[in-house]
Design a protein around this motif. Structure first.
Motif, mmCIF file in Angstrom:
data_model
loop_
_atom_site.group_PDB
_atom_site.id
_atom_site.type_symbol
_atom_site.label_atom_id
_atom_site.label_comp_id
_atom_site.label_asym_id
_atom_site.label_seq_id
_atom_site.Cartn_x
_atom_site.Cartn_y
_atom_site.Cartn_z
ATOM 1 N N THR A 64 16.321 -19.120 48.099
ATOM 2 C CA THR A 64 17.395 -20.097 47.821
ATOM 3 C C THR A 64 17.038 -20.936 46.599
ATOM 4 N N ASN A 65 15.764 -21.350 46.503
ATOM 5 C CA ASN A 65 15.346 -22.158 45.349
ATOM 6 C C ASN A 65 15.414 -21.359 44.050
ATOM 7 N N GLU A 66 15.072 -20.074 44.115
ATOM 8 C CA GLU A 66 15.169 -19.225 42.919
ATOM 9 C C GLU A 66 16.625 -19.107 42.454
ATOM 10 N N LEU A 67 17.516 -18.891 43.415
ATOM 11 C CA LEU A 67 18.936 -18.736 43.085
ATOM 12 C C LEU A 67 19.502 -20.039 42.500
ATOM 13 N N GLN A 68 19.155 -21.159 43.108
ATOM 14 C CA GLN A 68 19.640 -22.454 42.609
ATOM 15 C C GLN A 68 19.102 -22.729 41.206
ATOM 16 N N SER A 69 17.855 -22.328 40.957
ATOM 17 C CA SER A 69 17.252 -22.520 39.627
ATOM 18 C C SER A 69 18.037 -21.741 38.574
ATOM 19 N N TRP A 70 18.452 -20.543 38.913
ATOM 20 C CA TRP A 70 19.233 -19.713 37.980
ATOM 21 C C TRP A 70 20.559 -20.403 37.639
ATOM 22 N N PHE A 71 21.261 -20.871 38.669
ATOM 23 C CA PHE A 71 22.556 -21.531 38.444
ATOM 24 C C PHE A 71 22.400 -22.761 37.550
ATOM 25 N N LEU A 72 21.302 -23.474 37.698
ATOM 26 C CA LEU A 72 21.079 -24.670 36.860
ATOM 27 C C LEU A 72 20.716 -24.265 35.436
ATOM 28 N N THR A 73 19.800 -23.298 35.317
ATOM 29 C CA THR A 73 19.276 -22.915 33.999
ATOM 30 C C THR A 73 20.392 -22.492 33.057
#
Ligand SMILES: [Fe+2]
Length: 206
Positions: A177-186
């Motif tokens: 979940t943290n990896e996916l959220q990081s992508w959306f932010l980046t």
């Protein structure tokens, strides 16, 4: 003689609520209860609950950082970021509950209150005031980076110690979940024209 045995347990019936009650703790923070039917040694459960509490404190901080960003965001991307930040907040709420209940399941005590979280977290405290969108997103990404690093260390250690349940929770629920959220932010930090495509001739000249 049944009458005599029950006599000590009888209390007068009283409709008055007993409020303002206090008593000693039933388990100290940093300990694990004994003899749980999990086939995991006490030493393993102690180490795992300590590391999970670090992950919990940081996830609670990130959760609150998302709500701060949701409330305080400004600018032309207000609406989409307002919604995105709240979506990620909701997912972090789920993560927090999953980690806390994993700690309790292992016989430990989950960190819970804001002052204890503030003392424990490794995530930098933001100012109370409002910040620009790129700064908000950078703060969130820095927090994700701390959490992702902790997940990898903790998952590897859990696997080494035979705590497969913790390994699975940390990888499947928290890390992914943290990896996916990081992508959306980046993707929001990529320089991109909003209205006019960049002229290739102009780009060369520049
Ligand atoms: Fe809201």
């Amino acid at each position: 003689m049944p009458k005599k045995e029950n006599a000590g347990r009888q209390t007068p019936i009283n409709a008055q609520p007993r409020i303002h009650q206090h008593a000693a703790e039933i388990q100290a923070y940093g300990t694990v209860s004994h003899a749980l039917p999990l086939d995991l040694d006490e030493a393993v459960r102690l180490e795992m609950t300590e590391q999970l509490n670090q992950l919990l404190a940081d996830s609670m901080t990130l959760r609150d950082l998302y709500k701060k960003a949701h409330w305080q965001v400004a600018g032309p991307t207000f609406y989409q970021l307002h919604l995105l930040f709240d979506k990620h907040f909701g997912e972090q709420v789920e993560i927090v509950d999953t980690i806390a209940e994993r700690i309790q399941l292992l016989g430990g005590i989950s960190i819970a209150m804001a002052p204890d979280v503030a003392e424990t977290t490794k995530i930098e405290r933001p100012p109370r005031g409002r910040e620009e969108v790129p700064v908000q997103i950078s703060r969130l990404l820095d927090a994700h980076l701390i959490i992702v690093g902790e997940c990898r260390t903790l998952a590897a250690r859990a696997s080494e110690l035979g705590d497969d349940g913790t390994n699975d929770t940390v990888v499947s629920d928290v890390l992914r979940t943290n990896e996916l959220q990081s992508w959306f932010l980046t993707e929001h930090l990529v320089e991109m024209p909003l209205v006019h495509a960049q002229d290739p001739v102009m780009r060369k000249a520049g």
